[in-house]
Motif scaffolding. Structure first.
Motif, PDB file in Angstrom:
ATOM      1  N   VAL A   1      -3.583  -3.770  -9.283  1.00  0.00           N
ATOM      2  CA  VAL A   1      -3.137  -2.274  -8.989  1.00  0.00           C
ATOM      3  C   VAL A   1      -2.131  -1.695 -10.389  1.00  0.00           C
TER       4      VAL A   1
ATOM      5  N   SER B   1      -0.651   2.332 -10.994  1.00  0.00           N
ATOM      6  CA  SER B   1      -0.452   3.556 -10.092  1.00  0.00           C
ATOM      7  C   SER B   1       0.725   4.356 -11.064  1.00  0.00           C
TER       8      SER B   1
ATOM      9  N   LEU C   1       5.287  -0.979  -6.293  1.00  0.00           N
ATOM     10  CA  LEU C   1       4.519  -2.206  -5.625  1.00  0.00           C
ATOM     11  C   LEU C   1       5.320  -3.214  -5.168  1.00  0.00           C
TER      12      LEU C   1
ATOM     13  N   ILE D   1      -3.763  -4.200   1.858  1.00  0.00           N
ATOM     14  CA  ILE D   1      -3.162  -2.782   1.790  1.00  0.00           C
ATOM     15  C   ILE D   1      -3.025  -2.282   2.023  1.00  0.00           C
TER      16      ILE D   1
ATOM     17  N   VAL E   1      -1.113   1.909   1.905  1.00  0.00           N
ATOM     18  CA  VAL E   1      -0.274   3.446   0.856  1.00  0.00           C
ATOM     19  C   VAL E   1       0.214   4.739   1.767  1.00  0.00           C
TER      20      VAL E   1
ATOM     21  N   VAL F   1      -2.895   9.318  -1.566  1.00  0.00           N
ATOM     22  CA  VAL F   1      -2.451   8.658  -0.262  1.00  0.00           C
ATOM     23  C   VAL F   1      -4.580   8.572  -0.056  1.00  0.00           C
TER      24      VAL F   1
ATOM     25  N   ALA G   1      -6.865   7.717  -3.121  1.00  0.00           N
ATOM     26  CA  ALA G   1      -6.422   5.853  -3.136  1.00  0.00           C
ATOM     27  C   ALA G   1      -7.760   5.202  -2.753  1.00  0.00           C
TER      28      ALA G   1
ATOM     29  N   VAL H   1      -6.827  -1.847  -6.913  1.00  0.00           N
ATOM     30  CA  VAL H   1      -6.309  -0.455  -6.527  1.00  0.00           C
ATOM     31  C   VAL H   1      -6.257   0.226  -7.372  1.00  0.00           C
TER      32      VAL H   1
ATOM     33  N   LEU I   1      -4.779   4.144  -7.599  1.00  0.00           N
ATOM     34  CA  LEU I   1      -3.862   5.300  -6.333  1.00  0.00           C
ATOM     35  C   LEU I   1      -3.395   6.367  -7.614  1.00  0.00           C
TER      36      LEU I   1
ATOM     37  N   TYR J   1       4.175   5.451  -0.528  1.00  0.00           N
ATOM     38  CA  TYR J   1       4.570   3.485   0.157  1.00  0.00           C
ATOM     39  C   TYR J   1       3.544   3.143  -0.703  1.00  0.00           C
ATOM     40  N   ILE J   2       3.607   1.375  -1.523  1.00  0.00           N
ATOM     41  CA  ILE J   2       2.624   0.365  -0.756  1.00  0.00           C
ATOM     42  C   ILE J   2       2.804  -0.388  -1.480  1.00  0.00           C
TER      43      ILE J   2
ATOM     44  N   THR K   1       3.062   0.211 -12.902  1.00  0.00           N
ATOM     45  CA  THR K   1       3.234   1.185 -12.090  1.00  0.00           C
ATOM     46  C   THR K   1       4.396   2.072 -13.649  1.00  0.00           C
TER      47      THR K   1
END
Length: 240
Positions: free
Chosen positions: A19, A21, A26, A38, A40, A53, A56, A67, A69, A108-109, A123
């Motif tokens: 992931v 982002s 997360l 998953i 999002v 979103v 994604a 993933v 984003l 929100y993930i 992140t």
């Protein structure tokens, strides 16, 4: 009305979740007998957060799940992740009650994965948190804490935030530029831990190499530890 994008992974069994982002946190929950999924989400039904979103992507290659984003256009003043009822994590910190933010709504993930899955997470703004038993965890945050429940091995780094590993079952490398490090080992292992600003707290049968520029290093060992106290303490000489 919220904007939600949900992806149910096709394969069964443990997965390798990747992931990345630029503007979000997360949370990954590992559980027996589940199929990876998953989600999002943002509270906006239009605008930059909603478009992020919708954009994604979930890329599957065997057991590997990536993933992606997109970054929210125009920037984002606050990044939150909410899991369950009444629990809010803001930029890697768990707080209670309400919150307010200026600008676009937070994203929100959340991911549900089978036990013993592995995780790679990166992140820019937001924390990383896990619940349940995972295999290897590799997490890097620019701004946000890292909270790992249980991992067979780990490589964790936060530029601004603390690093916490509740149940370590193998070797780990832990770094924080600004924040403390706290790790508890349930099996004999090796830990390399370093921080520029913050304390290092380690418990368990650990071969420890640790350093802190402005904090202290404390290692609590069980009786009959495989690693002598002299060996670990010698590596912390010169540190408070």
């Amino acid at each position: 009305m919220a904007t939600i994008k949900r992806h149910r992974v096709r394969v069964c069994g443990p997965v390798a979740l990747d992931v990345e982002s630029a503007s979000g946190g997360l949370l990954v929950r590992a559980q027996d007998g589940v199929q990876a999924e998953i989600v999002v989400k943002t509270d906006d039904d239009s605008g930059p957060s909603a478009e992020a979103v919708k954009g994604a992507r979930f890329i599957e290659s065997g057991q590997n799940i990536r993933v992606e984003l997109p970054q929210v256009k125009g920037g984002m003043s606050g990044v939150n992740i909410v899991i369950g009822s009444g629990v809010t994590m803001v930029n890697g910190r768990v707080v209670s009650g309400g919150y307010s933010s200026v600008g676009h709504s937070p994203i929100y993930i959340a991911a549900l994965v089978p036990t013993n899955s592995s995780l790679r997470a990166k992140t820019t703004s937001g924390g990383v948190e896990t619940q349940g038993e995972l295999a290897h965890v590799n997490a890097h945050t620019m701004s946000g804490g890292i909270r790992i429940d249980s991992a067979a091995s780990a490589q964790l780094q936060s530029m601004s935030g603390s690093v916490r590993l509740r149940d370590l079952r193998g070797d780990a490398q832990l770094k924080s530029m600004s924040g403390g490090i706290d790790v508890r080992a349930s099996q004999p292992c090796r830990v390399d831990a370093s921080t520029m600003s913050g304390d290092i707290e380690v418990s368990g049968d650990v071969d420890l190499q640790a350093s802190s520029m402005t904090g202290r290093v404390h290692h609590e060992r069980p009786r009959g530890s495989d690693y002598s106290s002299q060996r670990s303490e010698a590596r912390a000489v010169g540190w408070r």
